[in-house]
Design a protein around this motif. Structure first.
Motif, PDB file in Angstrom:
ATOM      1  N   ALA A  92     121.417 103.162  41.671  1.00 13.87           N
ATOM      2  CA  ALA A  92     120.612 103.606  40.529  1.00 13.87           C
ATOM      3  C   ALA A  92     121.286 103.224  39.210  1.00 13.87           C
ATOM      4  O   ALA A  92     120.613 102.824  38.254  1.00 13.87           O
ATOM      5  CB  ALA A  92     120.390 105.117  40.596  1.00 13.87           C
ATOM      6  N   ASP A  93     122.621 103.343  39.171  1.00 14.89           N
ATOM      7  CA  ASP A  93     123.359 102.966  37.956  1.00 14.89           C
ATOM      8  C   ASP A  93     123.255 101.459  37.713  1.00 14.89           C
ATOM      9  O   ASP A  93     123.071 100.999  36.585  1.00 14.89           O
ATOM     10  CB  ASP A  93     124.841 103.349  38.074  1.00 14.89           C
ATOM     11  CG  ASP A  93     125.037 104.863  38.155  1.00 14.89           C
ATOM     12  OD1 ASP A  93     124.043 105.590  37.969  1.00 14.89           O
ATOM     13  OD2 ASP A  93     126.171 105.301  38.406  1.00 14.89           O
ATOM     14  N   ALA A  94     123.397 100.696  38.800  1.00 11.41           N
ATOM     15  CA  ALA A  94     123.351  99.235  38.672  1.00 11.41           C
ATOM     16  C   ALA A  94     121.985  98.778  38.159  1.00 11.41           C
ATOM     17  O   ALA A  94     121.897  97.877  37.322  1.00 11.41           O
ATOM     18  CB  ALA A  94     123.652  98.581  40.015  1.00 11.41           C
ATOM     19  N   PHE A  95     120.915  99.402  38.639  1.00 10.21           N
ATOM     20  CA  PHE A  95     119.573  98.974  38.207  1.00 10.21           C
ATOM     21  C   PHE A  95     119.300  99.398  36.756  1.00 10.21           C
ATOM     22  O   PHE A  95     118.646  98.665  36.013  1.00 10.21           O
ATOM     23  CB  PHE A  95     118.503  99.526  39.148  1.00 10.21           C
ATOM     24  CG  PHE A  95     118.671  99.050  40.570  1.00 10.21           C
ATOM     25  CD1 PHE A  95     119.209  97.801  40.839  1.00 10.21           C
ATOM     26  CD2 PHE A  95     118.310  99.852  41.644  1.00 10.21           C
ATOM     27  CE1 PHE A  95     119.387  97.349  42.134  1.00 10.21           C
ATOM     28  CE2 PHE A  95     118.483  99.416  42.945  1.00 10.21           C
ATOM     29  CZ  PHE A  95     119.024  98.160  43.196  1.00 10.21           C
ATOM     30  N   THR A  96     119.816 100.572  36.374  1.00 11.34           N
ATOM     31  CA  THR A  96     119.647 100.991  34.981  1.00 11.34           C
ATOM     32  C   THR A  96     120.408 100.037  34.061  1.00 11.34           C
ATOM     33  O   THR A  96     119.869  99.574  33.036  1.00 11.34           O
ATOM     34  CB  THR A  96     120.171 102.427  34.776  1.00 11.34           C
ATOM     35  OG1 THR A  96     119.515 103.276  35.721  1.00 11.34           O
ATOM     36  CG2 THR A  96     119.887 102.932  33.374  1.00 11.34           C
ATOM     37  N   LEU A  97     121.640  99.725  34.432  1.00  7.26           N
ATOM     38  CA  LEU A  97     122.432  98.790  33.621  1.00  7.26           C
ATOM     39  C   LEU A  97     121.803  97.402  33.622  1.00  7.26           C
ATOM     40  O   LEU A  97     121.796  96.700  32.605  1.00  7.26           O
ATOM     41  CB  LEU A  97     123.865  98.722  34.156  1.00  7.26           C
ATOM     42  CG  LEU A  97     124.736  99.962  33.909  1.00  7.26           C
ATOM     43  CD1 LEU A  97     126.022  99.893  34.729  1.00  7.26           C
ATOM     44  CD2 LEU A  97     125.066 100.089  32.425  1.00  7.26           C
ATOM     45  N   GLY A  98     121.280  97.005  34.773  1.00  9.81           N
ATOM     46  CA  GLY A  98     120.621  95.699  34.871  1.00  9.81           C
ATOM     47  C   GLY A  98     119.410  95.633  33.953  1.00  9.81           C
ATOM     48  O   GLY A  98     119.159  94.614  33.304  1.00  9.81           O
ATOM     49  N   ALA A  99     118.656  96.735  33.905  1.00 16.13           N
ATOM     50  CA  ALA A  99     117.481  96.777  33.028  1.00 16.13           C
ATOM     51  C   ALA A  99     117.906  96.588  31.579  1.00 16.13           C
ATOM     52  O   ALA A  99     117.290  95.821  30.829  1.00 16.13           O
ATOM     53  CB  ALA A  99     116.746  98.105  33.207  1.00 16.13           C
ATOM     54  N   LEU A 100     118.975  97.276  31.178  1.00 15.29           N
ATOM     55  CA  LEU A 100     119.406  97.230  29.782  1.00 15.29           C
ATOM     56  C   LEU A 100     120.068  95.894  29.426  1.00 15.29           C
ATOM     57  O   LEU A 100     119.721  95.263  28.424  1.00 15.29           O
ATOM     58  CB  LEU A 100     120.391  98.371  29.503  1.00 15.29           C
ATOM     59  CG  LEU A 100     119.819  99.795  29.574  1.00 15.29           C
ATOM     60  CD1 LEU A 100     120.944 100.820  29.612  1.00 15.29           C
ATOM     61  CD2 LEU A 100     118.893 100.063  28.408  1.00 15.29           C
ATOM     62  N   ALA A 101     121.023  95.487  30.259  1.00 11.20           N
ATOM     63  CA  ALA A 101     121.886  94.352  29.890  1.00 11.20           C
ATOM     64  C   ALA A 101     121.278  93.000  30.233  1.00 11.20           C
ATOM     65  O   ALA A 101     121.612  91.996  29.613  1.00 11.20           O
ATOM     66  CB  ALA A 101     123.242  94.492  30.588  1.00 11.20           C
ATOM     67  N   ILE A 102     120.399  92.970  31.232  1.00  9.24           N
ATOM     68  CA  ILE A 102     119.839  91.687  31.680  1.00  9.24           C
ATOM     69  C   ILE A 102     118.325  91.658  31.445  1.00  9.24           C
ATOM     70  O   ILE A 102     117.794  90.696  30.914  1.00  9.24           O
ATOM     71  CB  ILE A 102     120.160  91.468  33.180  1.00  9.24           C
ATOM     72  CG1 ILE A 102     121.675  91.503  33.400  1.00  9.24           C
ATOM     73  CG2 ILE A 102     119.563  90.157  33.679  1.00  9.24           C
ATOM     74  CD1 ILE A 102     122.108  91.720  34.836  1.00  9.24           C
ATOM     75  N   GLY A 103     117.659  92.755  31.804  1.00  7.84           N
ATOM     76  CA  GLY A 103     116.203  92.784  31.733  1.00  7.84           C
ATOM     77  C   GLY A 103     115.646  93.017  30.339  1.00  7.84           C
ATOM     78  O   GLY A 103     114.472  92.754  30.100  1.00  7.84           O
ATOM     79  N   MET A 104     116.449  93.543  29.417  1.00 11.02           N
ATOM     80  CA  MET A 104     115.929  93.808  28.075  1.00 11.02           C
ATOM     81  C   MET A 104     116.633  92.996  26.999  1.00 11.02           C
ATOM     82  O   MET A 104     116.002  92.291  26.233  1.00 11.02           O
ATOM     83  CB  MET A 104     116.086  95.306  27.734  1.00 11.02           C
ATOM     84  CG  MET A 104     115.059  96.182  28.389  1.00 11.02           C
ATOM     85  SD  MET A 104     115.366  97.916  28.061  1.00 11.02           S
ATOM     86  CE  MET A 104     114.927  98.045  26.358  1.00 11.02           C
ATOM     87  N   ASN A 105     117.943  93.143  26.943  1.00  7.49           N
ATOM     88  CA  ASN A 105     118.631  92.595  25.790  1.00  7.49           C
ATOM     89  C   ASN A 105     119.900  91.841  26.162  1.00  7.49           C
ATOM     90  O   ASN A 105     121.002  92.231  25.773  1.00  7.49           O
ATOM     91  CB  ASN A 105     118.963  93.747  24.837  1.00  7.49           C
ATOM     92  CG  ASN A 105     118.900  93.299  23.404  1.00  7.49           C
ATOM     93  OD1 ASN A 105     118.811  92.101  23.122  1.00  7.49           O
ATOM     94  ND2 ASN A 105     118.953  94.236  22.484  1.00  7.49           N
ATOM     95  N   PRO A 106     119.762  90.735  26.893  1.00 15.31           N
ATOM     96  CA  PRO A 106     120.965  89.950  27.227  1.00 15.31           C
ATOM     97  C   PRO A 106     121.568  89.354  25.950  1.00 15.31           C
ATOM     98  O   PRO A 106     120.835  89.031  25.020  1.00 15.31           O
ATOM     99  CB  PRO A 106     120.424  88.851  28.147  1.00 15.31           C
ATOM    100  CG  PRO A 106     118.982  88.727  27.796  1.00 15.31           C
ATOM    101  CD  PRO A 106     118.530  90.102  27.384  1.00 15.31           C
ATOM    102  N   LEU A 107     122.892  89.229  25.957  1.00 13.66           N
ATOM    103  CA  LEU A 107     123.569  88.702  24.761  1.00 13.66           C
ATOM    104  C   LEU A 107     123.082  87.300  24.413  1.00 13.66           C
ATOM    105  O   LEU A 107     122.871  86.975  23.250  1.00 13.66           O
ATOM    106  CB  LEU A 107     125.072  88.648  25.003  1.00 13.66           C
ATOM    107  CG  LEU A 107     125.947  89.823  24.573  1.00 13.66           C
ATOM    108  CD1 LEU A 107     127.411  89.466  24.756  1.00 13.66           C
ATOM    109  CD2 LEU A 107     125.687  90.238  23.135  1.00 13.66           C
ATOM    110  N   ILE A 108     122.929  86.468  25.439  1.00 16.39           N
ATOM    111  CA  ILE A 108     122.468  85.090  25.216  1.00 16.39           C
ATOM    112  C   ILE A 108     121.422  84.751  26.287  1.00 16.39           C
ATOM    113  O   ILE A 108     121.357  85.424  27.327  1.00 16.39           O
ATOM    114  CB  ILE A 108     123.640  84.078  25.290  1.00 16.39           C
ATOM    115  CG1 ILE A 108     124.331  84.155  26.653  1.00 16.39           C
ATOM    116  CG2 ILE A 108     124.628  84.301  24.159  1.00 16.39           C
ATOM    117  CD1 ILE A 108     125.311  83.025  26.906  1.00 16.39           C
ATOM    118  N   PRO A 109     120.611  83.732  26.072  1.00 21.96           N
ATOM    119  CA  PRO A 109     119.569  83.397  27.056  1.00 21.96           C
ATOM    120  C   PRO A 109     120.113  83.165  28.470  1.00 21.96           C
ATOM    121  O   PRO A 109     119.430  83.486  29.452  1.00 21.96           O
ATOM    122  CB  PRO A 109     118.947  82.119  26.482  1.00 21.96           C
ATOM    123  CG  PRO A 109     119.128  82.253  25.006  1.00 21.96           C
ATOM    124  CD  PRO A 109     120.457  82.940  24.826  1.00 21.96           C
ATOM    125  N   ALA A 110     121.329  82.633  28.581  1.00 22.62           N
ATOM    126  CA  ALA A 110     121.877  82.377  29.921  1.00 22.62           C
ATOM    127  C   ALA A 110     122.143  83.661  30.696  1.00 22.62           C
ATOM    128  O   ALA A 110     122.379  83.627  31.906  1.00 22.62           O
ATOM    129  CB  ALA A 110     123.165  81.567  29.808  1.00 22.62           C
TER     130      ALA A 110
END
Lengths: 179, 357
Positions: free
Chosen positions: B69-87
């Motif tokens: 559950a933590d991994a998916f929440t973090l994934g949503a925030l860091a990858i699914g919403m606002n990744p630092l760069i397009p890659a």
């Protein structure tokens, strides 16, 4: 006070380790103050420490994996993306800092306008508002910084995993193509 | 005695044109649009996605934390919403693989039904909440699943913030990234969505003469708290449909902090003393009803609800696209036909179309 109007230039060196350590310490210390008023038995501090440790561990793993990636595949795209990441991180940090400065300015302006109140109750209300605003600003600063570190750490791990996958695929393709 | 005006109606059925339905949403409503569209693609002819990422993007990286559950929440925030760069944005190949997997398990409709569907995908250039890089992956995801390029209208050129765009003078400035996430850009985005999906439509009505119905949503999710859905939902039924014309149904999903009873949380407590001024604005001011009135389109507005603390962490009243409503966090089902929110909305659609009889 002078305020910056444009983000700083991207940095070339990688001073993230020192910054991350400072920020992690900050995220630990500020909530510790707040934790003093949390009833005994509340498990939040324990959970927080575990999450901070998880970020620290992930950062250490990321550092090792980055060295391995750069030694195995120092391609322009990998180096370019690393630079872009640093620049994006600094830009977001700069934005958090700007928000903090703007918030402090608002509080200072609010403090200067206290004298225009003409009843004791109004003055007390205004003073307590300023205390609350300071707390809110600190909470926003700390949580924004923590969120940036956490997102960067997870996003970077993901990026590394993708690069490692690409590297293995390329190696496998080369092995298949070899006579 | 209970006054009639104090009762929520029971949602009922209307004459419909089968298989002509569509869906759109903003932000978490856009992420949910993608999940629901993929889960029940045979029901739809198109979708509108404003600032939403691809299917199951929260599951991009399981290694983010020890607990799923933590991994998916973090994934949503860091990858699914606002990744630092397009890659750092979600990997489309991986997500197509996940979609194919659930298709094989018959948890979603066959994906070949997506070919021929019409998609409107939008990302504001100043969006600080969901990165344009992520929204671009949504376009790539659909293209990989067989949607033709000419059927996808991708608009990433407008200097808009995170919002649905309207031509209402009182809405926020176009580039703003703040609640209620309804910005004035001098055009009605809802009209652009429906026109892309359905082709030429009649001009919108100035004064919709149909009925805005408040119905009890709870029967559709069996009153389960984990659904994180409100007591009431809404539907706009055009006057032509009330008179017996066959309708198409469009599902409009609000984003986070946009449900009718959203209450801001301040220092962990609901700020009930200072209710925000928007409430029903997504339902009444985003332009859907006006264009629906003149084109016999029923607009269904399901409502999500916030909850903070305890097991259910959804303080902003977002639709579930990272698994918070799943009974087993380790094996989330928020993306399938079994998901509690998807099932509830699909049941509402079935009620409107009479398919549940």
């Amino acid at each position: 006070m002078t305020s910056q109007t444009t983000p700083p230039e991207p940095i070339v060196a990688l001073p993230l380790a020192a910054f991350v350590q400072t920020a992690l310490t900050a995220t630990e210390r500020v909530p510790e103050t707040a934790a003093a008023v949390v009833p005994a038995g509340a498990e939040v501090p324990l959970r927080r420490t575990a999450l901070v440790n998880a970020i620290a561990a992930r950062s250490a793993t990321n550092a090792v994996a980055t060295v391995e990636l750069l030694s195995a595949r120092p391609t322009p795209d990998v180096i370019g993306e690393l630079s872009a990441m640093q620049a994006a991180f600094v830009r977001q940090l700069w934005k958090i800092d700007q928000d903090w400065r703007a918030g402090m300015m608002r509080i200072v302006e609010g403090a200067l306008s206290l004298r225009s109140a003409n009843t004791l109750s109004k003055i007390m209300e205004q003073e307590l508002n300023l205390v609350g605003q300071c707390g809110d600003l600190t909470a926003t600063y700390v949580t924004s910084t923590a969120a940036l570190i956490e997102n960067t750490s997870v996003g970077y791990s993901f990026w590394l995993s993708q690069k490692v996958k690409e590297m293995h695929a390329a190696t496998a393709a080369e092995a298949q193509g070899a006579p | 005695m209970v006054y009639a005006s104090q009762r929520a109606e029971r949602l009922t059925d209307y004459p419909v044109r089968q298989g002509q339905h569509s869906i759109s949403g903003l932000s978490s409503g856009a992420f949910m649009t993608v999940q629901l569209h993929i889960a029940h693609s045979r029901q739809f002819v198109g979708a509108g996605i404003i600032a939403g990422g691809p299917y199951r993007s929260a599951e991009s990286y399981r290694g983010g934390a020890l607990l799923a559950a933590d991994a998916f929440t973090l994934g949503a925030l860091a990858i699914g919403m606002n990744p630092l760069i397009p890659a750092m944005a979600p990997n489309v190949d991986d997500l197509v693989g996940l979609a194919r997997e659930v298709e094989r398990d018959r948890l979603i409709d066959p994906l070949d039904g997506l070919a021929g569907q019409r998609l409107y995908i939008f990302s504001g250039r100043s969006d600080c909440v969901v990165s344009p890089a992520v929204v671009g992956r949504t376009r790539d995801f659909y293209a990989r699943l067989g949607v033709r390029p000419q059927d996808i209208l991708y608009d990433g050129d407008v200097d808009a913030g995170h919002a649905i765009i309207t031509d209402n003078l009182e809405d926020s400035p176009l580039a703003a990234n703040r609640p209620p996430y309804i910005n004035n850009g001098r055009f009605m985005q809802s009209h652009a969505i429906l026109r892309h999906i359905y082709g030429d439509l009649n001009p919108p009505a100035e004064h919709p003469a149909g009925r805005l119905i408040r119905f009890d949503q709870r029967e559709f999710f069996d009153g389960e708290r984990r659904a994180s859905m409100s007591e009431f939902g809404y539907a706009y039924v055009p006057s032509g449909v009330l008179a017996g014309e066959a309708a198409r149904v469009h599902i409009a999903l609000h984003g986070c902090k946009q449900g009718y009873n959203y209450v801001n949380y301040v220092r962990g407590l609901p700020d009930t003393a200072n209710q925000p001024p928007y409430g029903n604005r997504y339902i009444t001011t985003t332009g859907y009803n006006e264009i629906a009135e003149t084109n016999d389109i029923i607009v269904l507005y399901p409502q999500a609800e916030g909850s903070d603390g305890g097991a259910l962490q959804n303080p902003d009243g977002c639709w579930d696209w990272w698994g918070y409503s799943s009974p087993t966090p380790r094996n989330p089902d928020y993306y399938s036909q079994n998901a509690i929110q998807i099932r509830a909305i699909h049941r509402m659609l079935a009620r409107l179309t009479g398919d549940d009889r």
